[in-house]
Design an enzyme around this catalytic site. Structure first.
Site, PDB file in Angstrom:
ATOM      1  CE  LYS A  87     -27.997  -9.226 -40.346  1.00 13.78           C
ATOM      2  NZ  LYS A  87     -27.590 -10.282 -39.403  1.00 13.78           N
TER       3      LYS A  87
HETATM    4  C1  LIG Z   1     -25.881 -10.272 -39.239  1.00 12.00           C
HETATM    5  C2  LIG Z   1     -24.786  -9.331 -39.242  1.00 12.00           C
HETATM    6  C3  LIG Z   1     -23.502  -9.687 -39.675  1.00 12.00           C
HETATM    7  C4  LIG Z   1     -23.127 -11.091 -40.028  1.00 12.00           C
HETATM    8  O1  LIG Z   1     -23.918 -11.718 -40.955  1.00 12.00           O
HETATM    9  P1  LIG Z   1     -24.032 -13.320 -40.983  1.00 12.00           P
HETATM   10  O2  LIG Z   1     -24.686 -13.565 -42.298  1.00 12.00           O
HETATM   11  O3  LIG Z   1     -24.886 -13.749 -39.830  1.00 12.00           O
HETATM   12  O4  LIG Z   1     -22.658 -13.862 -40.921  1.00 12.00           O
HETATM   13  C5  LIG Z   1     -22.534  -8.710 -39.704  1.00 12.00           C
HETATM   14  N1  LIG Z   1     -22.788  -7.447 -39.324  1.00 12.00           N
HETATM   15  C6  LIG Z   1     -24.002  -7.069 -38.889  1.00 12.00           C
HETATM   16  C7  LIG Z   1     -24.236  -5.651 -38.508  1.00 12.00           C
HETATM   17  C8  LIG Z   1     -25.031  -8.002 -38.798  1.00 12.00           C
HETATM   18  O5  LIG Z   1     -26.223  -7.633 -38.333  1.00 12.00           O
END
Ligand SMILES: *Cc1c(COP(=O)(O)O)cnc(C)c1O
Length: 397
Positions: A186
């Site tokens: 992210k």
């Molecule tokens: C990455 C992501 C998640 C989940 O996040 P994690 O920290 O990997 O559990 C949920 N929704 C979206 C749109 C994502 O890109």
């Protein structure tokens, strides 16, 4: 969106501070921690970044969605409306609470179509979860109106949209609750981590309690805390929070680099008349973590995507056949491949997926190509990439 690209001394300093102090847990040990509260500090920083009253850190973005839903009372038999283009975490979190994910079409914003949402509302609908995929948003005002009209919660999955705004408000801060992820890919990262943000005092207290076994976190003696509620463990550690604390200071710089690189690519692709771009609602500002564009049809989009791969243009995604993000390949959901029995009500609620088709979503996802914007590219590299992309697209069209 690459949290893995930009970290170093700042992060090491914060993590070492935790290790030298010796308290790795975010709660308790008040006497030993010498004033070190990394998770609390990061929550304060998130509240100020997102201009909200409350932020609750948790262990992941998936945990954030689970906690947000639970905090707002979504549970057994409730329907939650979600887009067909998202990450599998969206329906996983809904199903873990015994609720039913109702997947509906997206539009040219690449997120929930307000029309599709409106026609999916039933007596059982409890919440609408808009997923701000690839750093941009849907028609938020229209979605809000629908939620107000039918008395539904609006939950924002802003995991991919940190730093994007709508009418000057940060995405995530507009609905009843917003969810963020700080996993390693992210925009900013804790390694693993996530957060729920809200202006609602009750939802915040519920999030605080629920994410730590229902502890009430009253007073300064963890051993003496009460359990007013059933909960679970979705805690973040001080080590992860320490990384995030350094990362959030980099956010303005990260957004600036993303915008510069995005703009160079977009200007180059704009010169091809048959290329169009994802709609961003008026008043919206992306976080520029991805450049999303459309080609005239599925066939050419697949061809261009394949040519990008074979000719070394990396980090571009065609989601039509992708099994992380798009409904067509979610056979594990359609066939309910579960290790444990699924509640009968959820099974029945998901019957629609056996036959339902999503031609409108296919129309947009089929033609879309989504390019990750990296921070490490030099200006010369972005320009070379832009020319290469233009050359490949022209050769296929
Ligand atoms: C990455 C992501 C998640 C989940 O996040 P994690 O920290 O990997 O559990 C949920 N929704 C979206 C749109 C994502 O890109």
């Amino acid at each position: 969106m690459p949290g893995f690209e930009l970290f170093g001394d700042l992060e090491k300093k914060e993590v070492n501070d935790v290790l030298e102090n010796g308290v790795l847990m975010r709660y308790g040990f008040d006497g030993m921690r010498n004033g070190h509260w990394k998770a609390k500090e990061l929550e304060k920083a998130l509240e100020s970044t997102f201009q909200v009253n409350h932020a609750q850190l948790v262990s992941s973005g998936t945990a954030a969605i689970s906690v947000a839903l639970a905090a707002a009372g979504v549970g057994a038999g409730d329907e939650v409306i979600l887009p067909t283009f998202t990450f599998v975490a969206s329906f996983e979190a809904v199903m873990m609470l015994g609720a039913i994910p109702i997947l509906v079409d997206i539009d040219d914003t690449l997120t929930l179509s307000p029309k599709a949402v409106e026609s999916a509302v039933t007596q059982k609908t409890k919440a609408v979860m808009v997923v701000h995929m690839c750093g941009s948003m849907g028609h938020i005002d229209a979605l809000k109106d629908i939620c107000n009209k039918h008395n539904l919660l609006l939950i924002e999955d802003a995991c991919q949209a940190i730093g994007a705004t709508y009418k000057s408000k940060p995405l995530g801060s507009i609905g009843d609750l917003g969810c963020f992820s700080f996993d390693f890919v992210k925009t900013i990262t804790c390694g693993e981590g996530g957060a729920v943000i809200t202006n609602n005092d009750g939802y915040y207290l519920n999030s605080d309690h629920y994410s730590d076994h229902g502890h009430d976190h009253a007073g300064n003696d963890r051993g003496a805390e009460a359990h007013p509620l059933l909960g679970y463990n979705f805690r973040i550690s001080e080590l992860h929070a320490a990384v995030g604390l350094a990362q959030i200071k980099r956010l303005p710089e990260i957004l600036k680099i993303q915008k510069l690189n995005y703009t160079i690519l977009r200007e180059a692709l704009s010169q091809i008349p048959t290329v169009s771009f994802r709609t961003v609602p008026e008043g919206g500002e992306e976080n520029y973590s991805f450049l999303n564009f459309f080609l005239p049809d599925l066939e050419r989009s697949l061809k261009v995507s394949e040519a990008f791969k074979t000719q070394g243009v990396d980090a571009c995604f065609q989601y039509y056949n992708n099994n992380w993000h798009y409904i067509r390949k979610w056979n594990h959901l359609k066939e309910l491949k579960s290790l444990y029995p699924i509640p009968a009500e959820v099974k029945t609620g998901l019957e629609y997926l056996k036959t339902k088709e999503f031609p409108q979503s296919d129309h947009y996802i089929g033609r879309n190509i989504s390019c990750l914007i990296k921070l490490s590219w030099t200006e010369a590299e972005v320009k070379a990439r832009a020319s290469k992309m233009v050359e490949i697209i022209k050769s296929v069209l």
